[in-house]
Design a protein around this motif. Structure first.
Motif, mmCIF file in Angstrom:
data_model
loop_
_atom_site.group_PDB
_atom_site.id
_atom_site.type_symbol
_atom_site.label_atom_id
_atom_site.label_comp_id
_atom_site.label_asym_id
_atom_site.label_seq_id
_atom_site.Cartn_x
_atom_site.Cartn_y
_atom_site.Cartn_z
ATOM 1 N N LYS A 77 -13.147 22.355 -32.552
ATOM 2 C CA LYS A 77 -13.646 23.133 -31.421
ATOM 3 C C LYS A 77 -12.697 24.300 -31.198
ATOM 4 C CE LYS A 77 -15.892 19.327 -28.976
ATOM 5 N NZ LYS A 77 -15.755 18.264 -29.911
ATOM 6 N N PRO A 78 -13.135 25.320 -30.492
ATOM 7 C CA PRO A 78 -12.231 26.439 -30.201
ATOM 8 C C PRO A 78 -11.021 25.967 -29.394
ATOM 9 C CG PRO A 78 -14.507 27.018 -29.693
ATOM 10 C CD PRO A 78 -14.484 25.545 -29.983
ATOM 11 N N LEU A 79 -9.889 26.636 -29.588
ATOM 12 C CA LEU A 79 -8.670 26.260 -28.886
ATOM 13 C C LEU A 79 -8.869 26.273 -27.376
ATOM 14 C CD1 LEU A 79 -5.677 25.487 -29.027
ATOM 15 C CD2 LEU A 79 -5.133 27.939 -29.071
ATOM 16 N N ALA A 80 -9.597 27.230 -26.844
ATOM 17 C CA ALA A 80 -9.833 27.306 -25.395
ATOM 18 C C ALA A 80 -10.490 26.027 -24.881
ATOM 19 C CB ALA A 80 -10.697 28.515 -25.054
ATOM 20 N N THR A 81 -11.455 25.512 -25.602
ATOM 21 C CA THR A 81 -12.150 24.277 -25.216
ATOM 22 C C THR A 81 -11.191 23.092 -25.232
ATOM 23 O OG1 THR A 81 -14.200 25.151 -26.138
ATOM 24 C CG2 THR A 81 -14.093 22.763 -25.810
ATOM 25 N N ILE A 82 -10.362 23.019 -26.267
ATOM 26 C CA ILE A 82 -9.402 21.923 -26.404
ATOM 27 C C ILE A 82 -8.381 21.961 -25.263
ATOM 28 C CG2 ILE A 82 -7.564 20.956 -27.848
ATOM 29 C CD1 ILE A 82 -10.499 20.663 -28.968
ATOM 30 N N LEU A 83 -7.862 23.142 -24.948
ATOM 31 C CA LEU A 83 -6.859 23.248 -23.887
ATOM 32 C C LEU A 83 -7.431 22.854 -22.528
ATOM 33 C CD1 LEU A 83 -4.929 26.475 -24.935
ATOM 34 C CD2 LEU A 83 -4.323 24.077 -25.366
ATOM 35 N N ARG A 84 -8.675 23.238 -22.263
ATOM 36 C CA ARG A 84 -9.329 22.818 -21.013
ATOM 37 C C ARG A 84 -9.468 21.301 -20.969
ATOM 38 N NH1 ARG A 84 -12.407 27.431 -21.826
ATOM 39 N NH2 ARG A 84 -14.088 26.263 -22.787
ATOM 40 N N SER A 85 -9.843 20.704 -22.072
ATOM 41 C CA SER A 85 -9.997 19.255 -22.144
ATOM 42 C C SER A 85 -8.661 18.545 -21.900
ATOM 43 C CB SER A 85 -10.566 18.849 -23.504
ATOM 44 O OG SER A 85 -10.639 17.453 -23.621
ATOM 45 N N ILE A 86 -7.603 19.039 -22.520
ATOM 46 C CA ILE A 86 -6.278 18.439 -22.332
ATOM 47 C C ILE A 86 -5.856 18.563 -20.874
ATOM 48 C CG2 ILE A 86 -3.815 18.715 -22.871
ATOM 49 C CD1 ILE A 86 -4.712 19.411 -25.763
ATOM 50 N N GLU A 87 -6.083 19.716 -20.286
ATOM 51 C CA GLU A 87 -5.709 19.930 -18.890
ATOM 52 C C GLU A 87 -6.483 18.985 -17.964
ATOM 53 O OE1 GLU A 87 -4.662 23.693 -16.010
ATOM 54 O OE2 GLU A 87 -5.670 24.062 -17.910
ATOM 55 N N GLN A 88 -7.762 18.787 -18.229
ATOM 56 C CA GLN A 88 -8.578 17.897 -17.398
ATOM 57 C C GLN A 88 -8.175 16.433 -17.561
ATOM 58 O OE1 GLN A 88 -12.544 18.865 -18.607
ATOM 59 N NE2 GLN A 88 -12.663 20.691 -17.314
ATOM 60 N N LYS A 89 -7.971 15.997 -18.804
ATOM 61 C CA LYS A 89 -7.711 14.579 -19.066
ATOM 62 C C LYS A 89 -6.264 14.162 -18.820
ATOM 63 C CE LYS A 89 -11.437 14.148 -22.385
ATOM 64 N NZ LYS A 89 -11.806 14.078 -23.786
#
Length: 186
Positions: A77-89
């Protein structure tokens, strides 16, 4: 800021051995393992594959990391999507993040290049902290050697962000958690 948890992470990047100028390529995997400092337990883990925008996964990179181009094509997935996921989880800016070495700089550099917000504010370089301990005499050592000094055996395949982050959290537990706590939790 939550001082009861450390979010350990590890990056894997595109790499080559074909005579190119040595440099770090784009991030292709981020492994994350969250350590609860009160219990000494790893409470959450995640593995994220990142689709590079400008780099490719070389045969050497696949050999080193086990990451194949089709795996990234299918699951990346794009890095932006991954970083949002990490921040949320994992709590993002409310947690302390840690890695072995300068993965923070690599991540920040890529965030700046792609105009993304970094997922954390607080960062610990566990390599530096480990080497500051009095019983560590060899100041030039990698994570695997540090684990041996700490009495831990490496678990899993090295150069997998998921595995490396997990092992780093295990090492961090020996640095920040009470020994009795670790013995009782096993």
């Amino acid at each position: 800021m939550n001082f009861d948890r450390i979010v350990c992470f590890d990056l894997e990047m595109c790499c080559w051995n074909d005579g190119r100028t040595s440099r770090t390529g784009e991030i292709i995997e981020i492994g994350v393992a969250e350590l609860d400092l009160n219990t000494g337990r790893i409470v959450r883990r995640a593995q994220h594959y990142v689709r590079p925008e400008h780099d490719e996964i070389s045969p050497f990179c696949t050999e080193l990391t086990g990451i194949k181009p089709d795996l990234i094509e299918k699951n990346g997935k794009p890095l932006a999507t991954i970083l949002r996921s990490i921040e949320q989880k994992f709590g993002g800016r409310h947690k302390i993040y840690a890695a072995w070495g300068h993965d923070d700089r690599i991540l920040m550099k890529e965030c700046v290049a792609k105009e993304l917000k970094a997922p954390f504010r607080e960062y610990l370089n566990l390599a530096t902290l480990f080497k500051l301990q009095r019983h560590v005499t060899n100041k030039r050592l990698g994570q695997r050697a540090a684990m041996e000094i700490a009495g831990l055996s490496w678990e899993g395949r090295q150069h997998s962000g998921y595995v490396d982050a997990y092992n780093l959290a295990r090492l961090a537990a020996t640095m920040f958690c009470e020994k009795e706590q670790l013995i009782n939790d096993k």
